[in-house]
Motif scaffolding. Structure first.
Motif, PDB file in Angstrom:
ATOM      1  N   HIS A  70       0.833  -1.199   0.000  1.00 25.09           N
ATOM      2  CA  HIS A  70       0.000   0.000   0.000  1.00 25.09           C
ATOM      3  C   HIS A  70       0.873   1.257   0.000  1.00 25.09           C
ATOM      4  CE1 HIS A  70      -3.753  -2.254   1.081  1.00 25.09           C
ATOM      5  NE2 HIS A  70      -2.832  -3.112   1.516  1.00 25.09           N
ATOM      6  N   THR A  71       0.788   2.024  -1.084  1.00 25.47           N
ATOM      7  CA  THR A  71       1.417   3.342  -1.077  1.00 25.47           C
ATOM      8  C   THR A  71       0.576   4.263  -0.209  1.00 25.47           C
ATOM      9  OG1 THR A  71       0.214   3.972  -3.074  1.00 25.47           O
ATOM     10  CG2 THR A  71       2.424   3.051  -3.373  1.00 25.47           C
ATOM     11  N   THR A  72       1.176   5.351   0.255  1.00 23.22           N
ATOM     12  CA  THR A  72       0.473   6.261   1.152  1.00 23.22           C
ATOM     13  C   THR A  72       0.652   7.707   0.690  1.00 23.22           C
ATOM     14  OG1 THR A  72       2.323   6.699   2.669  1.00 23.22           O
ATOM     15  CG2 THR A  72       1.037   4.684   3.061  1.00 23.22           C
ATOM     16  N   ALA A  73      -0.014   8.611   1.385  1.00 27.75           N
ATOM     17  CA  ALA A  73       0.106  10.041   1.088  1.00 27.75           C
ATOM     18  C   ALA A  73       1.484  10.580   1.463  1.00 27.75           C
ATOM     19  CB  ALA A  73      -0.982  10.820   1.825  1.00 27.75           C
ATOM     20  N   ILE A  74       2.265   9.791   2.176  1.00 25.01           N
ATOM     21  CA  ILE A  74       3.671  10.122   2.450  1.00 25.01           C
ATOM     22  C   ILE A  74       4.493   9.339   1.432  1.00 25.01           C
ATOM     23  CG2 ILE A  74       5.532  10.061   4.149  1.00 25.01           C
ATOM     24  CD1 ILE A  74       3.323   9.995   6.329  1.00 25.01           C
ATOM     25  N   PRO A  75       5.050  10.000   0.422  1.00 22.88           N
ATOM     26  CA  PRO A  75       5.691   9.273  -0.684  1.00 22.88           C
ATOM     27  C   PRO A  75       6.742   8.260  -0.255  1.00 22.88           C
ATOM     28  CG  PRO A  75       5.466  11.593  -1.230  1.00 22.88           C
ATOM     29  CD  PRO A  75       5.077  11.458   0.221  1.00 22.88           C
ATOM     30  N   ALA A  76       7.460   8.535   0.815  1.00 22.57           N
ATOM     31  CA  ALA A  76       8.550   7.642   1.241  1.00 22.57           C
ATOM     32  C   ALA A  76       8.050   6.428   2.021  1.00 22.57           C
ATOM     33  CB  ALA A  76       9.551   8.416   2.098  1.00 22.57           C
ATOM     34  N   LEU A  77       6.760   6.397   2.374  1.00 22.56           N
ATOM     35  CA  LEU A  77       6.226   5.370   3.274  1.00 22.56           C
ATOM     36  C   LEU A  77       5.300   4.411   2.532  1.00 22.56           C
ATOM     37  CD1 LEU A  77       5.846   4.322   6.243  1.00 22.56           C
ATOM     38  CD2 LEU A  77       3.873   5.881   6.372  1.00 22.56           C
ATOM     39  N   THR A  78       5.576   3.103   2.638  1.00 26.24           N
ATOM     40  CA  THR A  78       4.654   2.088   2.133  1.00 26.24           C
ATOM     41  C   THR A  78       4.336   1.107   3.258  1.00 26.24           C
ATOM     42  OG1 THR A  78       6.506   0.734   1.321  1.00 26.24           O
ATOM     43  CG2 THR A  78       5.461   2.239  -0.252  1.00 26.24           C
ATOM     44  N   LEU A  79       3.118   0.597   3.247  1.00 23.84           N
ATOM     45  CA  LEU A  79       2.654  -0.361   4.243  1.00 23.84           C
ATOM     46  C   LEU A  79       2.381  -1.694   3.554  1.00 23.84           C
ATOM     47  CD1 LEU A  79       0.133   1.960   6.148  1.00 23.84           C
ATOM     48  CD2 LEU A  79       2.591   1.676   6.535  1.00 23.84           C
ATOM     49  N   HIS A  80       2.622  -2.806   4.277  1.00 24.82           N
ATOM     50  CA  HIS A  80       2.592  -4.111   3.630  1.00 24.82           C
ATOM     51  C   HIS A  80       1.823  -5.132   4.467  1.00 24.82           C
ATOM     52  CE1 HIS A  80       5.699  -2.594   0.876  1.00 24.82           C
ATOM     53  NE2 HIS A  80       6.113  -1.942   1.942  1.00 24.82           N
ATOM     54  N   ARG A  81       0.997  -5.918   3.771  1.00 24.88           N
ATOM     55  CA  ARG A  81       0.194  -6.947   4.443  1.00 24.88           C
ATOM     56  C   ARG A  81       0.187  -8.209   3.579  1.00 24.88           C
ATOM     57  NH1 ARG A  81      -4.854  -6.350   7.735  1.00 24.88           N
ATOM     58  NH2 ARG A  81      -5.796  -8.420   7.862  1.00 24.88           N
ATOM     59  N   ARG A  82       0.416  -9.347   4.198  1.00 26.42           N
ATOM     60  CA  ARG A  82       0.317 -10.632   3.528  1.00 26.42           C
ATOM     61  C   ARG A  82      -0.470 -11.587   4.426  1.00 26.42           C
ATOM     62  NH1 ARG A  82       2.039  -7.693   0.295  1.00 26.42           N
ATOM     63  NH2 ARG A  82       3.722  -7.970  -1.234  1.00 26.42           N
ATOM     64  N   ASN A  83      -1.403 -12.318   3.838  1.00 30.15           N
ATOM     65  CA  ASN A  83      -2.248 -13.232   4.607  1.00 30.15           C
ATOM     66  C   ASN A  83      -1.741 -14.667   4.582  1.00 30.15           C
ATOM     67  OD1 ASN A  83      -3.972 -11.097   5.189  1.00 30.15           O
ATOM     68  ND2 ASN A  83      -5.287 -11.504   3.423  1.00 30.15           N
ATOM     69  N   ALA A  84      -0.625 -14.904   3.900  1.00 35.67           N
ATOM     70  CA  ALA A  84      -0.023 -16.235   3.829  1.00 35.67           C
ATOM     71  C   ALA A  84       1.448 -16.076   3.462  1.00 35.67           C
ATOM     72  CB  ALA A  84      -0.750 -17.094   2.790  1.00 35.67           C
ATOM     73  N   PRO A  85       2.276 -17.063   3.748  1.00 33.24           N
ATOM     74  CA  PRO A  85       3.674 -16.997   3.312  1.00 33.24           C
ATOM     75  C   PRO A  85       3.753 -16.829   1.793  1.00 33.24           C
ATOM     76  CG  PRO A  85       3.375 -18.757   4.907  1.00 33.24           C
ATOM     77  CD  PRO A  85       1.995 -18.275   4.555  1.00 33.24           C
ATOM     78  N   THR A  86       4.809 -16.178   1.325  1.00 34.27           N
ATOM     79  CA  THR A  86       4.958 -15.902  -0.102  1.00 34.27           C
ATOM     80  C   THR A  86       6.141 -16.657  -0.682  1.00 34.27           C
ATOM     81  OG1 THR A  86       6.378 -13.978   0.291  1.00 34.27           O
ATOM     82  CG2 THR A  86       4.000 -13.592   0.216  1.00 34.27           C
ATOM     83  N   LYS A  87       6.158 -16.769  -2.009  1.00 32.31           N
ATOM     84  CA  LYS A  87       7.293 -17.366  -2.698  1.00 32.31           C
ATOM     85  C   LYS A  87       8.438 -16.358  -2.753  1.00 32.31           C
ATOM     86  CE  LYS A  87       4.524 -20.421  -5.627  1.00 32.31           C
ATOM     87  NZ  LYS A  87       4.174 -20.791  -7.029  1.00 32.31           N
ATOM     88  N   PRO A  88       9.681 -16.834  -2.886  1.00 32.90           N
ATOM     89  CA  PRO A  88      10.823 -15.918  -2.998  1.00 32.90           C
ATOM     90  C   PRO A  88      10.658 -14.964  -4.177  1.00 32.90           C
ATOM     91  CG  PRO A  88      11.579 -18.144  -2.564  1.00 32.90           C
ATOM     92  CD  PRO A  88      10.107 -18.245  -2.838  1.00 32.90           C
ATOM     93  N   LEU A  89      10.990 -13.699  -3.947  1.00 30.53           N
ATOM     94  CA  LEU A  89      10.849 -12.649  -4.950  1.00 30.53           C
ATOM     95  C   LEU A  89      12.176 -11.923  -5.118  1.00 30.53           C
ATOM     96  CD1 LEU A  89       9.014 -10.753  -6.728  1.00 30.53           C
ATOM     97  CD2 LEU A  89       8.682  -9.390  -4.662  1.00 30.53           C
ATOM     98  N   HIS A  90      12.634 -11.778  -6.346  1.00 30.47           N
ATOM     99  CA  HIS A  90      13.831 -10.981  -6.630  1.00 30.47           C
ATOM    100  C   HIS A  90      13.441  -9.511  -6.680  1.00 30.47           C
ATOM    101  CE1 HIS A  90      16.661 -14.239  -7.857  1.00 30.47           C
ATOM    102  NE2 HIS A  90      15.536 -14.879  -8.093  1.00 30.47           N
ATOM    103  N   CYS A  91      14.178  -8.667  -5.967  1.00 27.46           N
ATOM    104  CA  CYS A  91      13.894  -7.239  -5.980  1.00 27.46           C
ATOM    105  C   CYS A  91      15.156  -6.462  -5.591  1.00 27.46           C
ATOM    106  CB  CYS A  91      12.744  -6.892  -5.035  1.00 27.46           C
ATOM    107  SG  CYS A  91      13.029  -7.332  -3.315  1.00 27.46           S
ATOM    108  N   ILE A  92      15.049  -5.147  -5.686  1.00 26.87           N
ATOM    109  CA  ILE A  92      16.158  -4.264  -5.317  1.00 26.87           C
ATOM    110  C   ILE A  92      15.767  -3.502  -4.057  1.00 26.87           C
ATOM    111  CG2 ILE A  92      17.634  -2.347  -6.035  1.00 26.87           C
ATOM    112  CD1 ILE A  92      18.066  -4.743  -7.770  1.00 26.87           C
ATOM    113  N   TYR A  93      16.558  -3.644  -3.005  1.00 25.35           N
ATOM    114  CA  TYR A  93      16.351  -2.855  -1.787  1.00 25.35           C
ATOM    115  C   TYR A  93      17.224  -1.605  -1.878  1.00 25.35           C
ATOM    116  CZ  TYR A  93      13.746  -6.260   1.089  1.00 25.35           C
ATOM    117  OH  TYR A  93      12.792  -7.085   1.619  1.00 25.35           O
TER     118      TYR A  93
END
Length: 304
Positions: A32-55
């Motif tokens: 979930h993006t928010t009205a604060i551009p630098a802030l995102t909120l995250h929710r998952r209802n089950a374990p997820t598969k591995p995801l490649h991404c850039i931190y």
């Protein structure tokens, strides 16, 4: 492969307060993006598969559930009451390890502004990081009460749109100061320490992120960092977990994946736009990284 877990989480009451604030806004599964551009909120209802991404440079916090991040050969686990600070852009593999419908994974990510970090560090009387100190591009530390409270106030501001433009920057500044003054401070200071190897590698990473479609000449990149090629390669691998060429390759493949997913490009066009001159090489390296050929991978992501 090695694994490291960090220290004790903060008090349950303050973590629960932040969890309620996040859950109130992130009521559906997803990011979930928010009205604060630098802030995102995250929710998952089950374990997820591995995801490649850039931190990138930022603060990640888990308030419910557990998450696992893999950087090179390192496996990093963190859960409620722990915070993760990433000081440079890093290609990682990550997944939610514990979550359920009744007790979902809840967390947040706050992107940090490197200019603000440098400015705050220069204005604060902080002990200089020791030359022999180990620099970790990802650090996991227990959350302290004041930092949790500042994060809860920042999330709570989303319910006060009239005050948000005035107060959000102040709370973000407070969070940066608390990070610099807290257990993460030494790692953030390594990033801003003038002339340090970590700062030079951070600059090289930033250059690669902006120029990943260009042919990579490691000797030229090492010269930019004022290092010999062998020393540069060693520092680069120690910090990012991979070689400069592998780093560029992951940047290219991540970007190609987004082009196919968001702009409906075919594999040939996407590969060409990110710097590949051989379609077969692109398909081969894409399949090796993501586990399946480009078009099949994009169809799977759209279906999910």
């Amino acid at each position: 492969m090695y694994r490291y877990l960090d220290s004790r989480p903060a008090g349950n009451s303050s973590i629960s307060l932040l969890a309620r604030a996040i859950g109130k806004i992130a009521q559906t599964e997803g990011d979930h993006t928010t009205a604060i551009p630098a802030l995102t909120l995250h929710r998952r209802n089950a374990p997820t598969k591995p995801l490649h991404c850039i931190y990138g440079l930022g603060l990640g916090v888990v308030v419910q559930g557990e998450k696992q991040v893999m950087l090179g050969d390192a496996v990093i686990d963190y859960g409620p009451g722990q915070s993760m600070v990433t000081t440079i852009d890093l290609p990682v593999v990550t997944h939610v390890a514990r979550a359920s419908f009744h007790e979902p994974f809840l967390g947040l990510v706050l992107t940090l502004d490197s200019r603000h970090v440098v400015q705050m560090a220069s204005e604060m009387e902080l002990p200089q990081p020791s030359r022999g100190g180990v620099y970790r591009p990802i650090s996991i530390e227990a959350l302290d009460g004041p930092l949790v409270e500042a994060l809860a106030r920042l999330v709570g501001l989303l319910d006060e749109p009239a005050l948000l433009p005035r107060l959000a920057p102040l709370i973000q500044q407070e969070i940066t100061i608390r990070l610099l003054a807290g257990p993460h401070g030494s790692q953030l200071q390594h990033l801003v320490a003038s002339g340090s190897p970590s700062q030079q590698i951070a600059k090289a990473v930033a250059w690669l992120k902006q120029n990943f479609t260009r042919t990579l000449h490691v000797d030229e990149l090492a010269a930019r960092a004022h290092m010999s090629p062998s020393t540069f390669r060693q520092h680069f691998r120690n910090i990012t977990g991979i070689s400069p060429l592998q780093f560029q390759k992951q940047l290219r493949l991540q970007e190609a994946r987004q082009l196919m997913l968001n702009q409906d490009l075919d594999a040939g066009n996407a590969g060409g736009q990110v710097g590949y001159q051989s379609a077969s090489q692109f398909n081969r390296e894409y399949s090796r990284l993501f586990g399946t050929p480009p078009q099949r991978d994009v169809r799977r992501m759209r279906a999910n």
